[in-house]
Motif scaffolding. Structure first.
Motif, PDB file in Angstrom:
ATOM      1  N   GLU A 131     108.985  53.209  91.992  1.00 19.42           N
ATOM      2  CA  GLU A 131     110.182  53.943  92.538  1.00 19.42           C
ATOM      3  C   GLU A 131     110.100  55.496  92.180  1.00 19.42           C
ATOM      4  O   GLU A 131     110.203  56.225  93.092  1.00 19.42           O
ATOM      5  N   GLU A 132     109.546  55.902  91.379  1.00 21.47           N
ATOM      6  CA  GLU A 132     109.226  57.372  91.079  1.00 21.47           C
ATOM      7  C   GLU A 132     108.238  58.071  91.865  1.00 21.47           C
ATOM      8  O   GLU A 132     108.554  59.295  92.290  1.00 21.47           O
TER       9      GLU A 132
ATOM     10  N   THR B 166     109.865  58.642  95.339  1.00 21.41           N
ATOM     11  CA  THR B 166     110.520  59.882  95.211  1.00 21.41           C
ATOM     12  C   THR B 166     109.794  60.979  95.212  1.00 21.41           C
ATOM     13  O   THR B 166     110.304  61.945  96.046  1.00 21.41           O
TER      14      THR B 166
ATOM     15  N   ARG C 287     108.467  61.206  98.776  1.00 18.70           N
ATOM     16  CA  ARG C 287     109.580  61.606  99.965  1.00 18.70           C
ATOM     17  C   ARG C 287     109.767  63.082  99.707  1.00 18.70           C
ATOM     18  O   ARG C 287     110.070  64.036 100.649  1.00 18.70           O
ATOM     19  N   GLU C 288     109.860  63.796  98.352  1.00 19.64           N
ATOM     20  CA  GLU C 288     110.578  65.040  98.412  1.00 19.64           C
ATOM     21  C   GLU C 288     109.267  66.129  98.267  1.00 19.64           C
ATOM     22  O   GLU C 288     109.519  67.200  98.720  1.00 19.64           O
TER      23      GLU C 288
ATOM     24  N   VAL D  75     106.154  58.309 102.237  1.00 24.64           N
ATOM     25  CA  VAL D  75     106.116  57.074 101.207  1.00 24.64           C
ATOM     26  C   VAL D  75     105.169  56.141 101.240  1.00 24.64           C
ATOM     27  O   VAL D  75     104.940  55.461 100.328  1.00 24.64           O
TER      28      VAL D  75
ATOM     29  N   SER E 162     102.360  56.485  99.008  1.00 20.68           N
ATOM     30  CA  SER E 162     102.729  56.863  97.670  1.00 20.68           C
ATOM     31  C   SER E 162     102.051  55.830  96.701  1.00 20.68           C
ATOM     32  O   SER E 162     101.660  56.027  95.603  1.00 20.68           O
TER      33      SER E 162
END
Length: 516
Positions: free
Chosen positions: A440-441, A444, A447-448, A493, A496
């Motif tokens: 999940e991290e 994120t 994505r950012e 993502v 990732s």
């Protein structure tokens, strides 16, 4: 907290002809205050100039009689001479202050004080120091020469043929025993049983961080530990080189960058920065106790730290040499031209790192460099390293190309190490996180922070690469627009789960856009 000004003294002596004349070096605990040489009143006044001339021979300043010493902690039975102008300006600026880690290390003290602002307030990797000292320095005529750089190395016989190239055989039984019982590995033969000593290196960011091509290196940074001394690839290179008749022509023996660096002052005292922990102080300590003076800051759950044993180290003093490096090392014009072509790109990444190197926590998180930019930087460093390693070893190649190209590349790699450690500290992925939490991290983060293709920074990055490729300026905007159009809608993502090992193939896209 305001620290009250105080002075300490170190007593020593000089040999002038048949005379042994005592003196004391008085130094403050805070920079910006005078440094003094005190000559005992029992010594004739006529001896002062001879003492000062010998002590300050390595400096560029002078001594001024101090008719009135204001600080009350200084004794009255000395004649004082203000030698502040002979003390490097960097000592005046930093003494008594602290720096956060990761960041400036012990080597940056030496490099900043002697070679200037290029090294100030940043990490200096040991390979960068080895290059500069091999190219521009020589052994000092005296180990206590004012302003000389001290490099601390292990006090056991060793063969060092360049970076990393340190090979040791242990005859001692205890893994932490690093004194007697070690000998250099002088041939290509490897014993089946090799015991390697623990090496604590205050100069070094953990290798797992600096060499990592991951955006979230784990586990979190621990105190800097030297990686295993024995390097198999380097050992094979050494063995092959010894068997080749052109060994001496193809190989430059670099200095051993050791484990620690400090700046020699007077009376056997050195100025250094050394600790394991968040805030590392700039202090003056005895040269013979530099290693044991390194602060080892442990958390409340750790056992009390054991200081280093000073008897396990020796130091060598160096000072800048005179002469043409090209005469000493030769010049590979073809290789130099290939590396110089990358200078615009290297300088772009250097400037990006410089903008964030002093940031901490939220400020760093807000200004973290895009992950794609870091991947592109990894690609650049990999390409340059590949060219450098076609010679016998990287250090030899660096010493045979233009200083401009070699030094920009080394600064980039040092800043890369520092940045990677900053990522680990200020954007940590906890070892205690579950796999789903990590996933999940990571999503994120990507994505950012993966890329911003329509930003001005990305435009400048592409321009730097176009300059390195020799693309004419009239084509830049069309190429940039084409690249942005091609990658704009990619969902980062999806990369990732690879954490840096896979991403947008920027160089392939760039080659296609240029037409190469």
């Amino acid at each position: 907290m305001v620290i009250a000004l105080g002075y300490s003294a170190a007593a020593s002596q000089v040999n002038i002809g048949a005379q042994i004349l005592p003196y004391s070096f008085f130094y403050p605990n805070l920079g910006g205050n005078p440094f003094y040489v005190g000559v005992p009143n029992s010594i004739p006044d006529a001896s002062d100039q001879a003492i000062l001339s010998q002590l300050l021979a390595g400096g560029s300043g002078s001594a001024v009689p101090a008719s009135a010493v204001l600080h009350g902690s200084l004794p009255s039975d000395f004649r004082f001479h203000d030698i502040s102008s002979s003390i490097p300006q960097y000592v005046h600026e930093k003494l008594g202050t602290s720096e956060s880690a990761p960041g400036p290390n012990c080597y940056h003290v030496v490099m900043s004080a002697i070679l200037g602002d290029r090294f100030e307030d940043r990490y200096v990797h040991d390979e960068e120091l080895a290059y500069y000292f091999t190219r521009y320095f020589q052994v000092a005529p005296s180990p206590d020469m004012l302003g000389s750089a001290l490099i601390y190395t292990r006090n056991f016989a060793a063969l060092n043929l360049g970076a990393p190239g340190r090979f040791f055989v242990a005859a001692g039984e205890h893994e932490n025993h690093v004194g007697e019982g070690y000998e250099g590995l002088l041939s290509g033969m490897m014993p089946f049983e090799m015991v390697l000593p623990r090496v604590i290196n205050p100069s070094r960011i953990p290798a797992a961080l600096g060499a990592s091509h991951e955006h979230v290196p784990r586990p979190s940074a621990e105190p800097a530990i030297e990686p295993p001394i024995f390097n198999f690839e380097s050992a094979v290179q050494m063995f092959n080189a010894v068997a080749k008749p052109d060994f001496e022509q193809r190989y430059i023996r670099s200095i051993d960058s050791g484990q620690h660096g400090a700046l020699m002052l007077l009376a056997g005292m050195v100025f250094q920065k050394g600790c394991y922990g968040d805030w590392c102080g700039y202090r003056i300590v005895p040269a013979t106790a530099a290693m044991s003076s390194i602060e080892i800051k442990a958390d409340k759950w750790s056992p009390p730290p054991q200081p280093e044993n000073d008897h396990h180290y020796i130091y060598t003093a160096y000072f800048p040499s005179k002469g043409d490096p090209f005469e000493r090392f030769g010049f590979d014009a073809e290789l130099s031209a290939k590396i110089e072509a990358y200078l615009p790109t290297m300088r772009y990444y250097i400037e990006r790192f410089r903008k964030v190197k002093d940031l901490r926590w939220e400020a760093f998180r807000k200004s973290r460099i895009d992950l794609l930019t870091i991947e592109n930087m990894w690609g650049l460093v990999g390409r340059v390293n590949e060219m450098l390693r076609k010679d016998f070893n990287t250090m030899t190649a660096l010493l045979r190309i233009s200083p401009q190209a070699a030094e920009d590349f080394l600064e980039l790699t040092s800043l890369q190490w520092q940045y990677q450690a900053m990522v680990d500290k200020f954007w940590p992925f906890r070892d205690t996180w579950s796999q789903s939490k990590v996933k999940e991290e990571l999503a994120t983060l990507y994505r950012e922070k993966y890329f911003h293709p329509e930003s001005e920074e990305f435009r400048l990055e592409v321009i730097a690469h176009l300059r390195s490729r020799g693309v004419s300026e009239d084509r830049w905007e069309a190429i940039i627009s084409g690249i942005v159009e091609q990658i704009r809608d990619i969902d980062p993502v999806k990369f990732s789960r690879f954490d840096g090992s896979q991403g947008i193939k920027f160089f392939d896209i760039l080659d296609a856009a240029i037409g190469q």
